[in-house]
Design an enzyme around this catalytic site. Structure first.
Site, PDB file in Angstrom:
ATOM      1  N   ASP A  76      21.196 -14.207   7.661  1.00 32.95           N
ATOM      2  CA  ASP A  76      21.492 -14.777   6.345  1.00 32.95           C
ATOM      3  C   ASP A  76      20.366 -15.742   5.990  1.00 32.95           C
ATOM      4  OD1 ASP A  76      23.475 -15.167   4.148  1.00 32.95           O
ATOM      5  OD2 ASP A  76      23.469 -17.226   4.850  1.00 32.95           O
ATOM      6  N   SER A  77      20.365 -16.167   4.729  1.00 27.00           N
ATOM      7  CA  SER A  77      19.362 -17.155   4.325  1.00 27.00           C
ATOM      8  C   SER A  77      19.667 -18.529   4.903  1.00 27.00           C
ATOM      9  CB  SER A  77      19.332 -17.256   2.804  1.00 27.00           C
ATOM     10  OG  SER A  77      20.603 -17.662   2.334  1.00 27.00           O
ATOM     11  N   CYS A  96      23.817 -11.542   4.236  1.00 29.70           N
ATOM     12  CA  CYS A  96      23.420 -12.135   2.951  1.00 29.70           C
ATOM     13  C   CYS A  96      23.584 -11.131   1.805  1.00 29.70           C
ATOM     14  CB  CYS A  96      21.968 -12.578   3.063  1.00 29.70           C
ATOM     15  SG  CYS A  96      21.358 -13.409   1.592  1.00 29.70           S
ATOM     16  N   GLU A 133      25.280 -25.368   1.643  1.00 28.20           N
ATOM     17  CA  GLU A 133      24.195 -25.324   2.643  1.00 28.20           C
ATOM     18  C   GLU A 133      23.841 -26.731   3.117  1.00 28.20           C
ATOM     19  OE1 GLU A 133      22.552 -22.734   4.101  1.00 28.20           O
ATOM     20  OE2 GLU A 133      20.947 -23.901   5.033  1.00 28.20           O
ATOM     21  N   CYS A 167      28.697 -14.332  -2.140  1.00 30.20           N
ATOM     22  CA  CYS A 167      27.609 -15.036  -1.447  1.00 30.20           C
ATOM     23  C   CYS A 167      28.243 -15.650  -0.218  1.00 30.20           C
ATOM     24  CB  CYS A 167      27.013 -16.128  -2.339  1.00 30.20           C
ATOM     25  SG  CYS A 167      25.953 -17.263  -1.434  1.00 30.20           S
ATOM     26  N   HIS A 226      27.923 -18.231   1.356  1.00 36.25           N
ATOM     27  CA  HIS A 226      28.234 -19.658   1.389  1.00 36.25           C
ATOM     28  C   HIS A 226      29.584 -19.987   0.731  1.00 36.25           C
ATOM     29  CE1 HIS A 226      24.011 -19.786   2.430  1.00 36.25           C
ATOM     30  NE2 HIS A 226      24.112 -21.076   2.711  1.00 36.25           N
TER      31      HIS A 226
HETATM   32  N1  DGL Z   1      23.832 -16.619   1.417  1.00 37.10           N
HETATM   33  C1  DGL Z   1      23.167 -15.803   0.494  1.00 37.10           C
HETATM   34  C2  DGL Z   1      24.035 -14.734  -0.125  1.00 37.10           C
HETATM   35  O1  DGL Z   1      24.989 -14.301   0.480  1.00 37.10           O
HETATM   36  C3  DGL Z   1      22.290 -16.474  -0.518  1.00 37.10           C
HETATM   37  C4  DGL Z   1      22.217 -17.958  -0.577  1.00 37.10           C
HETATM   38  C5  DGL Z   1      20.827 -18.406  -0.989  1.00 37.10           C
HETATM   39  O2  DGL Z   1      19.970 -18.406  -0.125  1.00 37.10           O
HETATM   40  O3  DGL Z   1      20.620 -18.692  -2.167  1.00 37.10           O
HETATM   41  O4  DGL Z   1      23.749 -14.279  -1.194  1.00 37.10           O
END
Ligand code: DGL
Length: 268
Positions: A12-13, A75, A154, A186, A188
């Site tokens: 993931d990011s 992600c 985050e 997403c 998060h």
């Molecule tokens: N966690 C990522 C997603 O599921 C993106 C969050 C980000 O890096 O902006 O899309």
């Protein structure tokens, strides 16, 4: 080590993908997981598609170097922008989150009205509406981007008072549109599931992609004879950001989180 004993790569990011990893730990406790969070280059949501693809390929190579038997792209943004490229590049099977989540959400909507909350990258890609259209063209999809909510999570501020007000304002169009399913598109956002459930009330079911992708992962592993058959899975975590911050925020989702190692990209 046989293929069955090799770890599953999950990336993931940032810390968001731990919402997916947690579901995998619950469903598949015998599987070892190597998690990579690109917290040092977070956020992906506002980045151009090409840059997200390059980052995702670098992470895939890193996971392959460490011998993973399969990769889960937790992600949504990477799944929306880079999945075909990653599949082409990878000698091991790769799963994204969007198709299975759309299938799961399509089964849950009675009114055929679905909301998707995601990053700008995911929303602009049109990946979710395309996935729903392929399943049932009668489903109306309202997709809304909210990067600030992602950033608040985050940075460990999920409980901050401004999150509630901001989230309420963000989901209001979904309420007016009359969705009966809201996809947290997403990784998060599931840190905020309780708040989202409260805000949508009885109107909508909240869908966390982690559920659909973990079930699909289990089925794929079984079909490919890759299921780990005995012993307890090992879990390791790599972050390109600050391991202490990763641990602190990640423990909101997985209180057992441990063994977070730093990773530095060359030239950073
Ligand atoms: N966690 C990522 C997603 O599921 C993106 C969050 C980000 O890096 O902006 O899309």
């Amino acid at each position: 080590m046989s293929d069955r004993d090799a770890p599953i790569g999950v990336f993931d990011s940032g810390v968001g993908g731990l919402t997916v990893a947690r579901e995998i730990f619950t469903l598949l406790p015998r599987e070892s997981v190597l998690y990579f969070g690109d917290d040092g280059r977070f956020p992906y949501g506002p980045r151009p598609a090409e840059e997200v693809r390059v980052f995702a390929e670098q992470i895939l190579d890193l996971l392959l170097d460490r011998g993973v038997k399969m990769v889960v792209v937790a992600c949504n943004t990477v799944s929306a922008l880079a999945l075909p490229q990653l599949m082409q590049r990878s000698p091991v099977p790769i799963l994204g989150v969007i198709e299975d989540t759309a299938r799961y959400a399509a089964e849950l909507t009675c009114k055929r009205k679905v909301g998707v909350l995601a990053t700008p990258g995911t929303v602009n890609s049109g990946a979710y509406p395309r996935a729903f259209a392929a399943i049932d063209p009668a489903i109306e999809v309202m997709a809304i981007a909210s990067q600030p909510l992602v950033n608040l999570v985050e940075n460990g501020n999920s409980a901050h008072p401004e999150v509630r007000a901001y989230a309420a304002e963000t989901v209001e169009p979904f309420r007016r549109f009359g969705v009966d399913v809201l996809v947290l598109g997403c990784t998060h956002y599931p840190y905020l599931t309780r708040l989202m459930t409260e805000l949508m009330g009885a109107q909508a079911v909240i869908v966390d992609p982690a559920v659909a992708v973990s079930l699909r992962l289990a089925a794929e592993l079984r079909e490919r004879n890759l299921l780990s058959l005995e012993g307890e899975g090992r879990r390791s975590f790599l972050t390109s950001g600050d391991p202490t911050q990763f641990l602190n925020v990640g423990r909101q989702i997985d209180p057992d989180l441990n063994d977070v190692q730093p990773w530095r990209w060359p030239n950073e």
